[in-house]
Design a protein around this motif. Structure first.
Motif, short mmCIF file in Angstrom:
data_model
loop_
_atom_site.label_atom_id
_atom_site.label_comp_id
_atom_site.label_asym_id
_atom_site.label_seq_id
_atom_site.Cartn_x
_atom_site.Cartn_y
_atom_site.Cartn_z
N ASP A 146 0.83 -1.21 0.00
CA ASP A 146 0.00 0.00 0.00
C ASP A 146 0.87 1.25 0.00
O ASP A 146 0.44 2.31 -0.49
CB ASP A 146 -0.90 0.02 1.25
CG ASP A 146 -2.15 -0.81 1.07
OD1 ASP A 146 -2.89 -0.57 0.11
OD2 ASP A 146 -2.38 -1.71 1.89
N GLN A 198 -4.61 7.14 -5.98
CA GLN A 198 -4.14 8.47 -5.57
C GLN A 198 -2.94 8.93 -6.40
O GLN A 198 -2.55 10.10 -6.31
CB GLN A 198 -3.75 8.45 -4.09
CG GLN A 198 -4.88 8.05 -3.16
CD GLN A 198 -4.39 7.89 -1.72
OE1 GLN A 198 -3.38 8.46 -1.32
NE2 GLN A 198 -5.12 7.10 -0.95
N SER A 226 -6.35 -0.34 -3.64
CA SER A 226 -7.17 0.73 -4.21
C SER A 226 -6.55 2.10 -3.97
O SER A 226 -6.87 3.07 -4.67
CB SER A 226 -8.58 0.68 -3.60
OG SER A 226 -8.53 0.82 -2.19
N SER A 227 -5.64 2.17 -2.98
CA SER A 227 -4.97 3.44 -2.68
C SER A 227 -4.12 3.94 -3.84
O SER A 227 -3.77 5.13 -3.89
CB SER A 227 -4.11 3.30 -1.42
OG SER A 227 -3.12 2.29 -1.60
N SER A 229 1.46 4.03 -2.68
CA SER A 229 0.59 5.18 -2.89
C SER A 229 1.21 6.47 -2.36
O SER A 229 0.71 7.56 -2.65
CB SER A 229 -0.77 4.95 -2.23
OG SER A 229 -0.64 4.81 -0.83
N ASN A 230 2.30 6.36 -1.59
CA ASN A 230 3.01 7.55 -1.12
C ASN A 230 3.87 8.18 -2.22
O ASN A 230 4.33 9.32 -2.07
CB ASN A 230 3.92 7.20 0.06
CG ASN A 230 3.13 6.77 1.29
OD1 ASN A 230 2.02 7.22 1.50
ND2 ASN A 230 3.71 5.88 2.09
#
Length: 255
Positions: free
Chosen positions: A141, A169, A165-166, A144-145
């Motif tokens: 996840d 972004q 799903s992140s 996403s950063n």
């Protein structure tokens, strides 16, 4: 070039770009590469590297933030050279060294284990390609950063679980390929995910929805004939038992 990644590279504190692709390098990816303060472009593709990616590798100071990347001294700008890196597609026109993007290419090796969550620290990273290895586990996840990420290729590995799903972004993401893994569940929808072609997700039999045009709701299975037979048999035995038991009670009552 054969052997391991040369240890003397750790002395090159001003090193900014490193391309060791298409050699016969063996051993693991050294964690000390993450200590080189100005390194923002690494290509170790098409070698024979094995083992897991060390967490320390993702401590690259020059990629920790857009500010630190911009403050990195671009000494190579003084060189009158024009190149087009081998790993950049026709859609990315980086013909001058000034436009070489912050990138990590470790394609087509034999790396195993999971993708370290520490990759999420490299917020200036624009390209990450790890395709053609043996990575397993989930897609972090933490990816996403990487809000500057434009290209992410994780295809041809053994990754499992769902696509986070992140990742929706990542508004600059124009290429996302996870083909030929063991991923499952629905493909995220909305944002740039509605633009990616079917080929980027193929080879994952348990993925559903999106461009694959497969339902994510499994149909209710019809009862098998064997199940019907078992139900009839159980009911018959129960009725027989009740009739027999009633007969015994009737005999006892007459006595």
């Amino acid at each position: 070039m054969k052997g391991k990644v040369p240890a003397w590279l750790i002395k090159l504190k001003s090193l900014e770009l490193m391309d060791l692709s298409q050699n016969r390098l063996v051993g693991s990816v050294p964690g000390w590469l993450g200590t080189l303060p100005n390194l923002f472009y690494i290509d170790l593709s098409d070698n024979l590297l094995t083992g897991e990616l060390p967490k320390e590798f993702f401590h690259l100071k020059a990629l920790m933030s857009q500010k630190t990347y911009e403050e990195t001294e671009k000494n190579y700008l003084q060189l009158p050279l024009f190149v087009k890196p081998n790993n950049l597609t026709a859609n990315l026109q980086y013909n001058n060294l000034y436009y070489v993007p912050p990138a990590i290419f470790i394609r087509r090796n034999n790396l195993t284990g999971s993708i370290p969550v520490e990759v999420g620290q490299l917020k200036a990273l624009q390209i990450l390609e790890l395709l053609g290895n043996i990575f397993s586990g989930r897609i972090p996840d933490e990816l996403s950063n990487l809000t500057n990420l434009e290209r992410l290729d994780l295809s041809n590995n053994n990754l499992s679980g769902r696509i986070p799903s992140s990742l929706r972004q990542l508004h600059f993401l124009s290429y996302f390929n996870v083909a030929n893994n063991t991923l499952e569940g629905p493909i995220p929808t909305g944002s740039q995910f509605d633009t990616f072609p079917k080929s980027y997700f193929e080879g994952n039999p348990l993925l559903c929805g999106g461009v694959l045009e497969t339902s994510c709701t499994a149909p209710s299975p019809e009862p098998a004939e064997d199940d019907e037979f078992r139900k009839t048999l159980v009911i018959g035995i129960a009725i027989g038992y009740l009739i027999g038991f009633s007969s015994v009670i009737l005999v006892c009552a007459r006595q």
